[in-house]
Design a protein around this motif. Structure first.
Motif, PDB file in Angstrom:
ATOM      1  N   UNK A  15      -3.180 -26.571  16.568  1.00 28.13           N
ATOM      2  CA  UNK A  15      -4.238 -26.631  17.577  1.00 28.13           C
ATOM      3  C   UNK A  15      -3.835 -27.557  18.714  1.00 28.13           C
ATOM      4  N   UNK A  16      -3.210 -28.684  18.383  1.00 28.58           N
ATOM      5  CA  UNK A  16      -2.770 -29.619  19.416  1.00 28.58           C
ATOM      6  C   UNK A  16      -1.678 -29.001  20.287  1.00 28.58           C
ATOM      7  N   UNK A  17      -0.753 -28.281  19.660  1.00 29.78           N
ATOM      8  CA  UNK A  17       0.307 -27.610  20.419  1.00 29.78           C
ATOM      9  C   UNK A  17      -0.271 -26.531  21.335  1.00 29.78           C
ATOM     10  N   UNK A  18      -1.261 -25.809  20.813  1.00 28.94           N
ATOM     11  CA  UNK A  18      -1.921 -24.773  21.622  1.00 28.94           C
ATOM     12  C   UNK A  18      -2.641 -25.398  22.813  1.00 28.94           C
ATOM     13  N   UNK A  19      -3.305 -26.524  22.578  1.00 21.42           N
ATOM     14  CA  UNK A  19      -4.008 -27.206  23.662  1.00 21.42           C
ATOM     15  C   UNK A  19      -3.034 -27.557  24.782  1.00 21.42           C
ATOM     16  N   UNK A  20      -1.875 -28.079  24.424  1.00 23.58           N
ATOM     17  CA  UNK A  20      -0.873 -28.440  25.433  1.00 23.58           C
ATOM     18  C   UNK A  20      -0.350 -27.200  26.156  1.00 23.58           C
ATOM     19  N   UNK A  21      -0.168 -26.108  25.430  1.00 28.78           N
ATOM     20  CA  UNK A  21       0.301 -24.859  26.059  1.00 28.78           C
ATOM     21  C   UNK A  21      -0.734 -24.338  27.054  1.00 28.78           C
ATOM     22  N   UNK A  33      -8.986 -28.405  22.930  1.00 30.97           N
ATOM     23  CA  UNK A  33      -9.134 -27.462  21.838  1.00 30.97           C
ATOM     24  C   UNK A  33      -9.494 -28.254  20.585  1.00 30.97           C
ATOM     25  N   UNK A  34     -10.567 -27.868  19.941  1.00 35.87           N
ATOM     26  CA  UNK A  34     -11.017 -28.553  18.737  1.00 35.87           C
ATOM     27  C   UNK A  34     -10.722 -27.699  17.507  1.00 35.87           C
ATOM     28  N   UNK A  37     -14.135 -27.245  15.405  1.00 38.27           N
ATOM     29  CA  UNK A  37     -15.113 -26.236  15.841  1.00 38.27           C
ATOM     30  C   UNK A  37     -14.471 -24.891  16.155  1.00 38.27           C
ATOM     31  N   UNK A  38     -13.138 -24.868  16.200  1.00 37.68           N
ATOM     32  CA  UNK A  38     -12.378 -23.665  16.566  1.00 37.68           C
ATOM     33  C   UNK A  38     -12.814 -23.124  17.924  1.00 37.68           C
ATOM     34  N   UNK A  39     -12.927 -24.064  18.877  1.00 41.82           N
ATOM     35  CA  UNK A  39     -13.281 -23.692  20.247  1.00 41.82           C
ATOM     36  C   UNK A  39     -12.367 -24.401  21.232  1.00 41.82           C
ATOM     37  N   UNK A  40     -12.082 -23.707  22.318  1.00 44.43           N
ATOM     38  CA  UNK A  40     -11.314 -24.279  23.417  1.00 44.43           C
ATOM     39  C   UNK A  40     -12.202 -24.283  24.652  1.00 44.43           C
ATOM     40  N   UNK A  41     -12.240 -25.429  25.320  1.00 43.68           N
ATOM     41  CA  UNK A  41     -12.958 -25.544  26.586  1.00 43.68           C
ATOM     42  C   UNK A  41     -11.890 -25.659  27.672  1.00 43.68           C
ATOM     43  N   UNK A  42     -11.926 -24.721  28.599  1.00 42.28           N
ATOM     44  CA  UNK A  42     -10.898 -24.649  29.639  1.00 42.28           C
ATOM     45  C   UNK A  42     -11.551 -24.795  31.002  1.00 42.28           C
TER      46      UNK A  42
END
Length: 72
Positions: A15-21, A33-34, A37-42
């Motif tokens: 999840x952390x790697x995805x957030x950075x991507x 990205x949490x 909660x399995x949610x990303x706020x962009x």
């Protein structure tokens, strides 16, 4: 503009790697990205098409973790 997306990811490290991507995707101003909660706020840059930007973000994330998913 901010939008929230449901994501599917198997571990907190991924999840952390995805957030950075997502953050590095052109047109993204900021993202979080949490795994809990399995949610990303962009947050998007002004004047971009969020759907197009998120398709690119999803492709960037797939390079890191092929089994992840962002529901657009």
């Amino acid at each position: 503009m901010k939008k929230t997306y449901k994501v599917e990811v198997d571990c907190a490290a991924c999840a952390e790697k995805m957030q950075e991507a997502i953050k590095k995707t052109e047109g993204v101003k900021d993202a979080s990205l949490s795994f809990m909660t399995l949610k990303a706020v962009v947050e998007f840059e002004d004047g971009v098409d969020p759907k197009e930007v998120m398709q690119n973000a999803r492709a960037n994330c797939k390079k890191i973790e092929d089994e992840m998913e962002i529901y657009l």
